[in-house]
Design a protein around this motif. Structure first.
Motif, PDB file in Angstrom:
ATOM      1  N   ALA A   1       0.829  -1.210   0.000  1.00 40.31           N
ATOM      2  CA  ALA A   1       0.000   0.000   0.000  1.00 40.31           C
ATOM      3  C   ALA A   1       0.863   1.259   0.000  1.00 40.31           C
ATOM      4  O   ALA A   1       0.421   2.330  -0.398  1.00 40.31           O
ATOM      5  N   TYR A   2       2.112   1.111   0.433  1.00 43.52           N
ATOM      6  CA  TYR A   2       3.033   2.260   0.487  1.00 43.52           C
ATOM      7  C   TYR A   2       3.904   2.346  -0.765  1.00 43.52           C
ATOM      8  O   TYR A   2       4.843   3.124  -0.808  1.00 43.52           O
ATOM      9  N   ARG A   3       3.601   1.528  -1.757  1.00 48.87           N
ATOM     10  CA  ARG A   3       4.447   1.468  -2.957  1.00 48.87           C
ATOM     11  C   ARG A   3       4.572   2.832  -3.631  1.00 48.87           C
ATOM     12  O   ARG A   3       5.607   3.155  -4.198  1.00 48.87           O
TER      13      ARG A   3
ATOM     14  N   ALA B   1       4.621   5.647  -2.183  1.00 50.20           N
ATOM     15  CA  ALA B   1       5.116   6.673  -1.252  1.00 50.20           C
ATOM     16  C   ALA B   1       6.258   7.518  -1.836  1.00 50.20           C
ATOM     17  O   ALA B   1       6.230   8.750  -1.723  1.00 50.20           O
TER      18      ALA B   1
ATOM     19  N   LEU C   1       6.787   8.371  -4.819  1.00 51.60           N
ATOM     20  CA  LEU C   1       6.216   9.313  -5.794  1.00 51.60           C
ATOM     21  C   LEU C   1       5.557  10.482  -5.078  1.00 51.60           C
ATOM     22  O   LEU C   1       5.664  11.633  -5.507  1.00 51.60           O
ATOM     23  N   LEU C   2       4.886  10.183  -3.976  1.00 51.46           N
ATOM     24  CA  LEU C   2       4.209  11.246  -3.234  1.00 51.46           C
ATOM     25  C   LEU C   2       5.228  12.142  -2.541  1.00 51.46           C
ATOM     26  O   LEU C   2       5.058  13.362  -2.481  1.00 51.46           O
TER      27      LEU C   2
ATOM     28  N   LEU D   1       0.572  12.977   5.111  1.00 51.22           N
ATOM     29  CA  LEU D   1       1.466  12.022   4.444  1.00 51.22           C
ATOM     30  C   LEU D   1       2.577  11.595   5.396  1.00 51.22           C
ATOM     31  O   LEU D   1       2.898  10.406   5.522  1.00 51.22           O
TER      32      LEU D   1
ATOM     33  N   LEU E   1       3.432   7.809   6.792  1.00 50.39           N
ATOM     34  CA  LEU E   1       4.730   7.150   6.572  1.00 50.39           C
ATOM     35  C   LEU E   1       5.357   6.752   7.903  1.00 50.39           C
ATOM     36  O   LEU E   1       5.897   5.649   8.040  1.00 50.39           O
TER      37      LEU E   1
END
Lengths: 157, 311
Positions: free
Chosen positions: A79-81, A83, A85-86, A101, A105
């Motif tokens: 689900a954090y894949r 992250a 990019l964000l 965010l 994390l």
């Protein structure tokens, strides 16, 4: 166009014509760049030219002793894949989104049983044209944000 | 325009449409066995980046919703491939695949891996897909008839395949111009990919370290993508484009680690005329059998002495 396999006996139904016309029009319009209505897409696959100077972002966690550890994206749930990019768009997020965010994390890394006090976000610059063996030359990093206790503090320009 | 319309709405065979149904539904069934959907279910809200219809959902669907959708979608895809109530099971499988695919594309980046597969299935949704090679046909639930009913779904899927590659090349030209192939773009793409991995990737470095090879690869990709509409005009070119697409996606997987097998499979499923291939193989096999049967009559008489009887 190739030849039709047989002489048509009837005309296809009007609904089939309308269906194909609407579908292909949407497909072509999106393909020409009108919009990203997934799965109707603009097909932007590596379409922008890459430059040798790569500017990116990196998140590291900070423990109680002040030690920094890279964000363990590979060990976090899938689900954090997205992250990284964000994190790369951190500048463009609103302060509330940034804080949210960071919290997610930090919570994700804590769920791995790690001690996390804060999250630091660095701006990373790498020149791919300067090679040292099989790797690019060492990158330069500059601290941009520190997240701790639900707040985000900007550092530097 | 009339010519294009005539081409799209030309006659077809139920077998060709059935072959595409079997291939695409099997590929979808395999895609729906992936664990990625359950892994991203219930993702923290702040990481949710919806795209397209996923804006209708406030956050990533929870595990309890995703699992039934995945199971129903997978089973429906298998049943649609078998041709069991395919008019209902195929749209159901497609809808499940669409939602699950929408989840993977709502992580912050547009994901294209399943796009071609899903788009090529769209013309099959209302089409009489199970009039041949299906359990429906065996059970007498179908009424095969007018060949005009079978042509347009196949021709539309062909346009989608050709268009997807053409638009990929088109976007490269619009966004980057000829520099996409003539500049050092491909070298940087490969170096960046290699540097992002725990250990350097030798396939990427082999190409990136040789500027001429990087240019050749980039130009070949652009040529393949922009040339793909040829498959609509020239049937004989299709095997070459299928081979080119498979090679292209194999290369992308080896160098960039991007898994596009579903797209490569979709290209092969739609572009190859499977019933004709099967008929040719049967014809060859029958010809071989016929030749084998005919051989004793044409062979010269065996003049070797009779083996001695065992004492």
């Amino acid at each position: 166009m190739e030849q039709a396999p047989a002489v048509p006996r009837n005309h296809p139904p009007a609904w089939a014509r309308a269906f194909v016309a609407v579908f292909l029009t949407a497909f072509v319009a999106c393909g020409l760049g009108a919009g990203e209505l997934w799965p109707l897409t603009r097909w932007h696959l590596f379409s922008a030219v890459r430059q040798p100077i790569q500017v990116g972002w990196r998140a590291v966690t900070v423990d109680a002793a002040g030690r920094e550890t890279p964000l363990p994206v590979g060990q976090l749930p899938l689900a954090y894949r997205g992250a990284p990019l964000l994190v790369g768009r951190f500048d463009k997020l609103t302060p509330a989104e940034q804080a949210s965010l960071c919290d997610s994390l930090i919570a994700g890394v804590r769920s791995l049983g790690r001690n996390v006090l804060a999250l630091r976000i660095y701006r990373v610059t790498k020149d791919e044209s300067i090679r040292v063996g099989a790797r690019a030359a060492p990158e330069t990093v500059a601290l941009r944000y520190t997240c701790a206790h639900g707040t985000v503090q900007a550092a530097g320009p | 325009m009339r010519r294009i319309e005539r081409w799209i709405f030309s006659a077809g065979t139920p077998e060709r449409l059935a072959a595409i149904r079997i291939g695409l539904c099997s590929a979808l069934a395999l895609r729906l066995t992936r664990t990625v959907y359950l892994s991203i279910a219930g993702q923290p809200h702040s990481l949710y980046r919806p795209l397209s219809f996923m804006h209708l959902l406030h956050s990533m669907p929870p595990w309890g919703v995703v699992l039934p959708i995945q199971v129903v979608g997978g089973v429906a895809a298998v049943l649609a491939a078998l041709g069991w109530r395919a008019r209902h099971t195929l749209p159901l499988a497609w809808a499940c695949g669409l939602l699950l695919g929408g989840m993977t594309t709502s992580l912050g980046k547009v994901v294209h891996n399943d796009v071609l597969l899903l788009l090529c299935m769209v013309p099959l949704l209302p089409a009489p897909v199970s009039d041949a090679w299906s359990l429906d046909a065996r059970a007498g639930r179908t009424k095969p008839g007018d060949p005009m009913r079978y042509g347009w779904p196949v021709q539309t899927a062909l346009i989608v395949v050709a268009g997807s590659y053409f638009f990929s090349g088109f976007a490269k030209l619009v966004n980057s111009g000829p520099a996409w192939a003539l500049g050092s773009n491909m070298r940087w793409v490969l170096y960046i990919s290699s540097d992002s991995r725990p250990s350097p990737d030798h396939w990427s470095l082999f190409i990136a370290d040789r500027a001429w090879l990087a240019h050749l690869v980039a130009a070949s990709i652009l040529l393949l993508e922009l040339g793909f509409p040829i498959v609509l005009f020239w049937k004989r070119a299709r095997p070459a484009f299928v081979a080119g697409a498979i090679l292209f996606h194999l290369g992308t997987w080896l160098t960039l680690g991007l898994d596009y097998w579903a797209q490569a499979a979709t290209v092969a499923i739609v572009l190859i005329d499977w019933p004709a291939l099967v008929a040719r193989a049967r014809g060859r096999s029958n010809a071989t059998k016929g030749a084998a049967e005919a051989r004793p009559r044409t062979q010269p008489p065996d003049l070797r002495p009779e083996p001695r009887a065992a004492r």
